[in-house]
Enzyme design. Structure first.
Site, PDB file in Angstrom:
ATOM      1  N   ASP A 527      55.141  73.825  56.130  1.00  0.00           N
ATOM      2  CA  ASP A 527      55.351  72.381  56.045  1.00  0.00           C
ATOM      3  C   ASP A 527      54.968  71.808  57.411  1.00  0.00           C
ATOM      4  O   ASP A 527      55.133  72.472  58.430  1.00  0.00           O
ATOM      5  CB  ASP A 527      56.821  72.098  55.730  1.00  0.00           C
ATOM      6  CG  ASP A 527      57.140  70.625  55.793  1.00  0.00           C
ATOM      7  OD1 ASP A 527      56.435  69.847  55.149  1.00  0.00           O
ATOM      8  OD2 ASP A 527      58.088  70.264  56.516  1.00  0.00           O
ATOM      9  N   ASP A 726      61.793  73.121  56.172  1.00  0.00           N
ATOM     10  CA  ASP A 726      63.067  72.788  56.818  1.00  0.00           C
ATOM     11  C   ASP A 726      64.276  73.133  55.969  1.00  0.00           C
ATOM     12  O   ASP A 726      65.410  72.923  56.382  1.00  0.00           O
ATOM     13  CB  ASP A 726      63.114  71.308  57.222  1.00  0.00           C
ATOM     14  CG  ASP A 726      63.029  70.373  56.017  1.00  0.00           C
ATOM     15  OD1 ASP A 726      63.157  70.856  54.878  1.00  0.00           O
ATOM     16  OD2 ASP A 726      62.834  69.166  56.216  1.00  0.00           O
TER      17      ASP A 726
END
Length: 838
Positions: A527, A726
């Site tokens: 990401d 995350d």
């Protein structure tokens, strides 16, 4: 303008809510099965593990059982609708020759009466983990047997006090360290058995050595002496082997103890018969030989091997012990302005605790006063202390290097970050990786095959005309050399050392399967925001257009933006403060979401925003379109600064790349791993970031719910995919990947969908994980190779295949030495993982 602002705000909120809901829908459902740990005593090989596992799986309500040889625990998954009886669990384990490490404690209780004793016993027995409870009215005590892996002494104490009784303070050290207490007891028991057996065996060997100097013709008296010396070695020293052997016969199961018992028992029984009934042999014209030394030496050597193995195994769990020992025993609580030292176990959520320089933070909390410089290396692996101020979180067991502060307790007991980390590591150590399935499968059929080979060896030599004793010794050698200790230790020792090592560096591996699979990953998807980048925009460029100086331009922009809560505004204000600029007080402030802000400063009209915002204010920007394209292609967000209706400058903001990302990507690519960026940002920005760090492939403008689809596409193309995110926004993608890695989770160690949690906000930890996995599985392969190779080579030698050609035989004594050495080699080889530099 303000109407447009409100409309855009409402639209943004609806879109955000939709994304949040989709995440919740996509989240994996947690299993409803209840997990409990049962500490097992007496296992020594892979066959032992399977024996215990199969016995526990037969119990009603048990859906799955995973038994770990090194941690000596059975992890049971239980149907919540079918509660199990712990007494049945204990009985099941004991019935096959092993034991359960039950903790027993006598607690003094004030106010006990005969009328209430039965009721109290019944209520205590209702607690999960309590096996027996017995009240003694005469002494005012209650004796409780319980499993510390399920229920704590504190919970038992609270249950007693619920009924109005008083329980005085109890020293909990024995209960807290129950694993070490139990292991110590087992070690001391092994030591006693070994010492007594070694002394008696030494006396037995005197007879064997004496043959070199003088041979006693009349062996009758000597044989009786040897019988008297050997019997305690067999019955006491080897008692556990025979106990397990007989239990196995009752349940038609076999393990390593079966091989030892048959091997040493055969030599001993033959020798006893030759001693007590020598005429059975003399009638046949043969002088009876005895092999007491064979039984005694083998049992003594195996006990020595187990002692050395137990000592080496204890080193594999040092990481857990180290983490567990770091929590302070006491804390200084501030109440009504007074400082009171209390036990950490008595802390409650909401208490205000004082931490002085050099002290460890007792539990988790939030600073309310003061500041500290805290070493969080035990949690995150980060060596540099972190500055903490009011409003910042602190983690229990971290060290306050400088400063003093007060904090409000937020988590205690099992809810603290450290407790969750320890539990995650223990859970990982209790799981089995796929590579162990081969070892387990071999172990399940290994012992019967070995007994078959040993029996065949005896028959072949005897039928070929060799003596009964010659055939018997080869039979014993095959049984002893084939004991599958090394096979059982090969995988779990390496897994435990690796998970402990990773925890010390802020890498939490939730299961052994993930550790193994990390070694096979060939594609890593990162990401962007918060993983590749810091997730916080920073000012990168200030380009002045006109006569206003750069600092003044920044000062004007920051003064306007100071009333805005937008991340880009915060970046500009933060940058101005870094330059120690004193900001102006804006007037007539207004903003349009997604466009910009406007205010009057010292009679000047100042606007900061994008081209659309300037157009709405009738300010010309066409001249600067090329400049905007250049900045945008670099992954930056440009904003105009206009003063009194004219463009005075451009300020660019970007989410900056973490300092170690480029090098990490380079090293991952050198390992042959494909690296991909996956982001919801626009393609230009994502591509600009990718170009800077050397990544060729980018998936951009992807919604959170679409990220998992991209992962699925990669998997369908044959890639083994790790997703790094995350742990919150990327939950569906983390769940879909072969390995989900949540990075920078900090105190959120219970991330549901990630297989691996990186506590430090540092992508280099991904590289460390790959290296650790690679090293661990090299070690496991070496261990399994040695365990299999050792048996494949030495079983035929023990059977005597080299005797007709080279005259070489593997005597039972040397067979037991080589068997012990193989186990020690496997454990020592696994401990090499501790020395790996990450």
């Amino acid at each position: 303008m303000l109407e447009n602002l409100n409309l855009k705000k409402a639209q943004f909120q609806r879109e955000t809510m939709t994304r949040e809901e989709s995440r919740d829908i996509e989240k994996l459902k947690e299993s409803n099965l209840i997990k409990i740990d049962i500490p097992i005593v007496g296992m020594s090989c892979a066959s032992c593990v399977l024996k215990v596992q199969n016995s526990l799986l037969k119990l009603p309500g048990v859906k799955n059982a995973i038994v770990n040889l090194v941690t000596e625990k059975a992890t049971l998954e239980i149907d919540p609708n079918k509660p199990i009886n712990l007494k049945e669990v204990v009985q099941s384990v004991k019935s096959i020759g092993y034991d359960v490490a039950i903790q027993k404690i006598t607690i003094p209780v004030e106010g006990l009466s005969s009328a209430s004793s039965t009721y109290l016993e019944g209520e205590i027995l209702k607690l999960d983990g309590v096996i027996n409870a017995s009240v003694n009215i005469a002494t005012g005590n209650i004796t409780i047997e319980f499993l510390p892996t399920i229920v704590s002494l504190e919970q038992i104490k609270e249950e007693i006090e619920k009924f109005g009784y008083k329980v005085p303070p109890i020293a909990e050290e024995d209960v807290e360290l129950y694993e070490e207490i139990i292991r110590k007891r087992e070690y001391e028991d092994l030591k006693r058995r070994f010492v007594i057996s070694a002394i008696l065996t030494a006396l037995i060997l005197i007879d064997m050595i004496s043959h070199f100097f003088y041979h006693i013709e009349n062996r009758t008296i000597v044989n009786y002496i040897l019988f008297i010396l050997t019997t305690p070695v067999v019955i006491y020293g080897g008692g556990k082997f025979f106990k397990s052997f007989f239990a196995g016969i009752r349940h038609l199961s076999m393990d390593m103890n079966t091989l030892i018992a048959i091997g040493t028992g055969s030599a001993y029984i033959y020798s006893v018969v030759a001693t007590l009934y020598p005429k059975l042999f003399t009638y046949a014209g043969k002088t009876p030989d005895v092999y007491y030394e064979t039984s005694a030496v083998i049992i003594t050597l195996i006990l020595l091997g187990r002692l050395l193995e137990a000592r080496a195994k204890s080193q594999t769990t040092e990481a857990i012990k180290k983490l567990s020992s770091l929590q302070p025993k006491t804390a200084t609580v501030i109440k009504d302005g007074e400082e009171t030292v209390v036990s950490v176990k008595d802390l409650k959520v909401g208490d205000i605790v004082l931490v002085k320089p050099g002290e460890r933070v007792p539990v988790d909390g939030v600073i309310v006063d003061g500041y500290g410089s805290i070493d969080e290396s035990i949690i995150t692996g980060e060596s540099m202390p972190v500055e903490k101020k009011p409003g910042d979180s602190v983690i229990g067991s971290t060290l306050n290097k400088a400063g003093a502060f007060k904090f409000k307790v937020t988590n205690v007991g099992k809810d603290t970050v450290l407790s969750k980390i320890i539990q995650l590591v223990k859970d990982a150590q209790a799981t089995k990786p796929p590579v162990q399935k081969l070892a387990d499968k071999v172990a399940s059929i290994f012992v019967p095959i070995v007994i078959g080979i040993a029996t065949l060896t005896f028959l072949i030599w005897y039928l070929l005309g060799y003596s009964f004793t010659f055939a018997l010794m080869n039979f014993v050698s095959v049984l002893i050399v084939a004991c599958p200790c090394a096979l059982g230790l090969a995988t779990p020792t390496a897994i435990i050392v690796a998970t402990g090592k990773s925890a010390e560096h802020g890498i939490l591996i939730k299961n052994a399967q993930a550790l193994e699979l990390a070694n096979k990953v060939n594609t890593i998807v990162f990401d962007k925001t918060g993983t590749i980048t810091y997730g916080r925009p920073e000012v990168t460029d200030i380009l002045k257009i006109g006569d206003i100086p750069e600092n003044e331009l920044l000062k004007l922009a920051a003064s306007v933006e100071r009333n805005s809560e937008h991340p880009l505004a915060e970046a500009i204000v933060r940058y101005a403060k870094l330059r120690n600029l004193k900001l102006y007080e804006p007037k007539d402030f207004f903003s349009i979401p997604g466009q910009g802000v406007f205010a009057k400063i010292n009679s000047k009209e100042v606007a900061v925003g994008n081209a659309t915002f300037m157009k709405n204010l009738n300010i010309e920007t066409k001249t600067y379109e090329k400049l905007l394209d250049v900045l945008t292609n670099e992954g930056k967000t440009p904003m105009f600064i206009a003063v009194d209706g004219k463009i005075a400058g451009v300020i660019a903001v970007a989410d900056t790349i973490k300092h170690d990302v480029k090098q990490t990507i380079y090293e991952l690519k050198n390992l042959g791993i494909n690296v991909i960026i996956l982001t919801g940002d626009n393609y230009k920005t994502a591509k600009a970031i990718a170009n800077k760090i050397g990544v060729e492939k980018v998936f951009a403008e992807v919604l959170p719910e679409q990220k998992s689809e991209k992962i699925e596409e990669l998997k369908n193309s044959g890639f083994i995919v790790a997703m790094v995110g995350d742990g919150v926004n990327d939950a569906p993608a983390l769940a879909k990947a072969d390995i989900g890695i949540a990075i920078g989770s900090g105190t959120n160690v219970a991330t549901a969908t990630a297989d691996i949690i990186l506590l430090k906000d540092d992508v280099k930890a991904v590289l460390h994980l790959i290296k650790l996995s690679s090293k661990t599985y090299k070690i496991i392969k070496q261990n399994l190779f040695w365990a299999f190779f050792y048996n494949i080579i030495l079983i035929p030698v023990a059977a005597g295949v080299l005797y007709p050609i080279l005259g070489i035989l593997l005597k039972p004594v040397f067979a037991s030495i080589s068997m012990s050495l193989s186990s020690i080699f496997v454990v020592s080889n696994s401990l090499r993982i501790k020395k790996l530099k990450l």
